[in-house]
Design an enzyme around this catalytic site. Structure first.
Site, mmCIF file in Angstrom:
data_model
loop_
_atom_site.group_PDB
_atom_site.id
_atom_site.type_symbol
_atom_site.label_atom_id
_atom_site.label_comp_id
_atom_site.label_asym_id
_atom_site.label_seq_id
_atom_site.Cartn_x
_atom_site.Cartn_y
_atom_site.Cartn_z
ATOM 1 N N HIS A 55 -7.792 -5.665 7.730
ATOM 2 C CA HIS A 55 -7.548 -4.617 8.727
ATOM 3 C C HIS A 55 -7.761 -5.164 10.129
ATOM 4 O O HIS A 55 -8.881 -5.469 10.528
ATOM 5 C CB HIS A 55 -8.404 -3.366 8.522
ATOM 6 C CG HIS A 55 -7.724 -2.118 9.047
ATOM 7 N ND1 HIS A 55 -7.600 -1.840 10.384
ATOM 8 C CD2 HIS A 55 -7.102 -1.104 8.406
ATOM 9 C CE1 HIS A 55 -6.955 -0.702 10.555
ATOM 10 N NE2 HIS A 55 -6.631 -0.230 9.356
ATOM 11 N N GLU A 78 -2.655 -1.718 -3.103
ATOM 12 C CA GLU A 78 -3.728 -0.916 -2.514
ATOM 13 C C GLU A 78 -3.377 0.560 -2.574
ATOM 14 O O GLU A 78 -2.192 0.922 -2.562
ATOM 15 C CB GLU A 78 -3.922 -1.286 -1.036
ATOM 16 C CG GLU A 78 -4.295 -2.723 -0.772
ATOM 17 C CD GLU A 78 -4.464 -2.998 0.700
ATOM 18 O OE1 GLU A 78 -5.113 -4.005 1.037
ATOM 19 O OE2 GLU A 78 -3.956 -2.208 1.534
ATOM 20 N N HIS A 110 0.858 -1.182 0.000
ATOM 21 C CA HIS A 110 0.000 0.000 0.000
ATOM 22 C C HIS A 110 0.898 1.237 0.000
ATOM 23 O O HIS A 110 1.170 1.827 1.040
ATOM 24 C CB HIS A 110 -0.902 -0.006 1.237
ATOM 25 C CG HIS A 110 -1.941 1.067 1.235
ATOM 26 N ND1 HIS A 110 -3.183 0.900 1.818
ATOM 27 C CD2 HIS A 110 -1.950 2.324 0.734
ATOM 28 C CE1 HIS A 110 -3.887 2.001 1.689
ATOM 29 N NE2 HIS A 110 -3.150 2.890 1.031
#
Length: 237
Positions: free
Chosen positions: A190, A70, A43
């Site tokens: 997450h 991401e 990410h």
């Protein structure tokens, strides 16, 4: 079987803290795959405080499982993804100064924007996923964008589960049911960890992939990366 994608951002954070190249993020990605990980997630953020844009290019030839990038689809991010052509791009609406991702897309408010971005990625053969809160309206909105998958934002589940509240899974079960009904693939991520992943997996029908970084790397400090990755794979069976 649900695939495990290892998010290696924290490896880059550790590397950057000393200004050198140890630990090496490419080598860790190669090792994680050798240990059984079925994907690698990164990410990159605009300030490159952990994963750098160059890392994304360096990893392209080394990730032979699934490569998931991401990020917030700002122009620089979009250009990079179109050039690298990873297996999957996961769109996350994080602010530039966010410590970590803290909310899913409002798929109703940003419908037109998401349709345009997703259409561009899909026309280039890149599978798309969008980060969403466990809300039925947002699942319906996600379907209208043309995305291939959603990624359920699991922080609320993880927090409540740590307090002993197993009912926190209910909104996720409802969203998974709707996603399955309308033909959306389901990812999740997450704050998922060895403590809560098995219960989540057992209750989410059609869970295709989980992306786990912070917890997995933290757990690896105690038990080693190979042991921890194999423990996740066992819990995801």
């Amino acid at each position: 079987m649900t695939k495990l994608s290892v998010n290696i951002n924290k490896i880059a954070t550790l590397r950057n803290s000393r200004g050198g190249d140890s630990p090496n993020v490419v080598q860790f990605a190669k090792d994680a795959q050798q240990f059984g990980a079925e994907g690698i997630t990164i990410h990159p953020r605009p300030d490159e405080r952990h994963i750098r844009y160059q890392d994304a290019y360096d990893l392209k030839s080394e990730v032979y499982t699934e490569y998931n990038i991401e990020g917030n689809p700002i122009p620089k991010f979009v250009d990079m993804v179109l050039e690298i052509k990873p297996t999957q791009v996961t769109l996350v609406p994080d602010a530039e100064d966010a410590i970590t991702s803290n909310a899913g897309w409002d798929t109703l408010k940003h419908k037109d924007f998401l349709i345009d971005v997703i259409g561009e990625f899909k026309s280039n053969g890149i599978r798309t996923s969008i980060f969403v809160d466990p809300d039925l309206h947002q699942i319906e909105g996600a379907k209208a964008t043309g995305t291939d998958r959603i990624e359920l934002y699991t922080e609320a589940y993880a927090h409540q589960f740590s307090l002993g509240n197993e009912d926190a899974i209910q909104p996720y079960m409802a969203c998974a049911g709707l996603a399955n009904a309308v033909g959306l693939g389901i990812n999740a991520g997450h704050d998922l960890s060895l403590n809560n992943i098995k219960f989540f997996k057992e209750n989410i029908t059609g869970l295709l992939e989980v992306s786990i970084g912070h917890a997995l790397i933290s757990e690896s400090l105690y038990f080693g990366a190979e042991t921890v990755i194999k423990q996740y794979l066992e819990k995801l069976k």
